[in-house]
Design an enzyme around this catalytic site. Structure first.
Site, mmCIF file in Angstrom:
data_model
loop_
_atom_site.group_PDB
_atom_site.id
_atom_site.type_symbol
_atom_site.label_atom_id
_atom_site.label_comp_id
_atom_site.label_asym_id
_atom_site.label_seq_id
_atom_site.Cartn_x
_atom_site.Cartn_y
_atom_site.Cartn_z
ATOM 1 N N LYS A 14 -11.903 -0.116 -1.700
ATOM 2 C CA LYS A 14 -10.899 0.603 -2.376
ATOM 3 C C LYS A 14 -11.355 0.911 -4.013
ATOM 4 C CE LYS A 14 -7.547 0.303 1.002
ATOM 5 N NZ LYS A 14 -6.835 -0.876 1.709
ATOM 6 N N SER A 29 0.748 -1.303 0.022
ATOM 7 C CA SER A 29 0.024 -0.035 0.108
ATOM 8 C C SER A 29 0.798 1.359 -0.026
ATOM 9 C CB SER A 29 -0.903 -0.105 1.254
ATOM 10 O OG SER A 29 -0.253 -0.338 2.288
ATOM 11 N N HIS A 46 -5.453 -3.703 -2.722
ATOM 12 C CA HIS A 46 -5.269 -2.651 -3.871
ATOM 13 C C HIS A 46 -5.325 -3.198 -5.006
ATOM 14 C CE1 HIS A 46 -4.457 0.572 -0.913
ATOM 15 N NE2 HIS A 46 -3.660 -0.316 -0.112
HETATM 16 C C1 LIG Z 1 -6.700 -0.793 3.313
HETATM 17 C C2 LIG Z 1 -6.292 -2.062 3.297
HETATM 18 C C3 LIG Z 1 -6.948 -3.039 4.284
HETATM 19 C C4 LIG Z 1 -8.105 -2.637 5.106
HETATM 20 O O1 LIG Z 1 -9.459 -2.550 4.295
HETATM 21 P P1 LIG Z 1 -10.566 -1.656 5.024
HETATM 22 O O2 LIG Z 1 -11.708 -2.067 4.113
HETATM 23 O O3 LIG Z 1 -9.991 -0.254 4.787
HETATM 24 O O4 LIG Z 1 -10.626 -1.864 6.342
HETATM 25 C C5 LIG Z 1 -6.299 -4.324 4.592
HETATM 26 N N1 LIG Z 1 -5.383 -4.724 3.720
HETATM 27 C C6 LIG Z 1 -4.626 -3.939 3.094
HETATM 28 C C7 LIG Z 1 -3.336 -4.282 2.022
HETATM 29 C C8 LIG Z 1 -5.041 -2.701 2.739
HETATM 30 O O5 LIG Z 1 -4.496 -1.719 1.969
#
Ligand SMILES: *Cc1c(COP(=O)(O)O)cnc(C)c1O
Length: 379
Positions: free
Chosen positions: A225, A167, A195
């Site tokens: 996302k 990320s 992602h």
């Molecule tokens: C954003 C993210 C999460 C968490 O997801 P949410 O739906 O925002 O709680 C988990 N793992 C990774 C790699 C992320 O980038």
């Protein structure tokens, strides 16, 4: 924290998921959100969410273990499983909660979990909560991972967990090597596609893009996302899903997603399953901007995706660059330790498919100006 200038700020913005947001009265191009395809504002998602809220109410009432499960939930899970090509799927309240459920359900006290050092915080928290032994390996360092697996060869149960797209760096896990190592060492493989979902592998994630999805035991991804909504899914064999359904504490002991969110998630999934043009445009834009930044001498790390870091080194340099770009109409976050390692403070650009060609030109010009302003680009 305040004395050490480490108190985090949450700048008040209007329309933080949209292509243009408003910050302190200024309209800025939003290069900060994970709404990579712009789906959060799409008519289909909004209409389905609104209709479901009008029909089903604002909340879901309880955990599905308590009230039972709405048919829309079952439908969404079947659709996820069909999309990902797995036997089953489970929808969980958020990506954070999904990783907690996966780790607490699969890893017992006697398990050993191998985890990339740059894995998302929710994975780290899940491992901690599971009480398993936590073995970290250097980021994407397959030799180090192999040595760690060999050093723990007699572990009772082995699980390897990795982000597919990281990320803060926008680089990809070496899943092909990881799959091989897991097979050789008898480790269960969990891949977090947060992602990559909606973006890589026709929206199915990096595992599919690399053709190794069948060898990944648990594929996790989010609706929050690129899919523009909220919540997460876990896709795996029926036995694994049954285990998470029973033992995943953040699933069992937490209220399920509201009907509006389930409806939006279904619309988002239909959108990415039937239209890969947005993801294609995102890839094109990413390549173009990365090429431009590399040409200017900026350090974009190992990025190969829509997440493009511009690594500047010290915290003040990252903040100065953020403010400079803001004056050029761009909203780009500066990421500092402890979110990234000391000495690697950076701008983190999140590109999105709905950026126009004209806006893309403006972004390139702004970074050309920034490069000139800074003189030499120190990495
Ligand atoms: C954003 C993210 C999460 C968490 O997801 P949410 O739906 O925002 O709680 C988990 N793992 C990774 C790699 C992320 O980038």
């Amino acid at each position: 924290m305040r004395a050490a200038s480490l108190l985090r700020e949450m700048p008040p913005v209007d329309h933080g998921a949209e292509l243009y947001l408003t910050y302190e009265g200024e309209r800025l191009l939003n290069l900060a959100s994970n709404n990579y395809l712009g789906l959060s504002g799409h008519a289909a998602l909004r209409d389905h969410a609104a209709r479901a809220a009008l029909e089903g109410g604002a909340g879901s009432g309880a955990s599905r273990i308590v009230t039972g499960t709405d048919v829309a939930y079952d439908a969404l899970e079947r659709e996820v499983a069909a999309f990902k090509g797995t036997q089953a799927a489970l929808v969980v309240g958020s990506g954070y909660a999904a990783n907690l459920s996966i780790m607490t359900a699969l890893a017992g006290r006697t398990a050993t979990v191998f985890s990339d050092r740059l894995n998302h915080a929710s994975i780290i928290d899940g491992i901690t909560l599971s009480r398993a032994r936590h073995v970290r390996y250097r980021h994407n360092d397959m030799d180090h991972l192999r040595r760690q697996l060999e050093a723990h060869a007699d572990a009772a149960q082995k699980i390897l967990v990795t982000d597919s797209v990281f990320s803060m760096d926008g680089d990809c896990a070496d899943l092909e090597s990881i799959v091989r190592l897991c097979r050789d060492h008898g480790a269960l493989l969990v891949v977090d596609e947060a992602h990559a979902t909606g973006v890589l592998g026709d929206g199915k994630g990096l595992s599919h893009a690399l053709g190794c999805a069948d060898e990944v035991d648990v594929q996790m991804g989010t609706f929050s996302k690129a899919l523009g909504s909220y919540g997460a899914y876990i896709a795996a064999d029926e036995d694994i899903i049954a285990l998470v359904r029973n033992r995943g504490r953040s699933f069992v002991f937490s209220t399920s997603l509201p009907p509006s969110v389930v409806a939006a998630n279904r619309a988002a999934l239909r959108s990415v399953a039937t239209d890969t043009a947005l993801a294609g445009r995102l890839t094109d834009l990413s390549q173009r901007l990365r090429g431009h930044l590399d040409g200017l001498g900026f350090d974009t790390g190992g990025s190969t995706t829509q997440i493009i870091p511009v690594i500047l080194g010290d915290n003040d340099a990252a903040i100065a660059a953020r403010e400079y770009l803001r004056r050029k109409g761009l909203y780009v976050p500066a990421i500092r330790p402890p979110t990234v390692p000391q000495g690697t403070a950076r701008l983190r650009i999140s590109l999105r498919a709905d950026i126009s060609d004209k806006a893309m030109d403006d972004i390139c010009v702004a970074f050309t100006d920034l490069a000139q302003e800074r003189g030499v680009c120190r990495a």
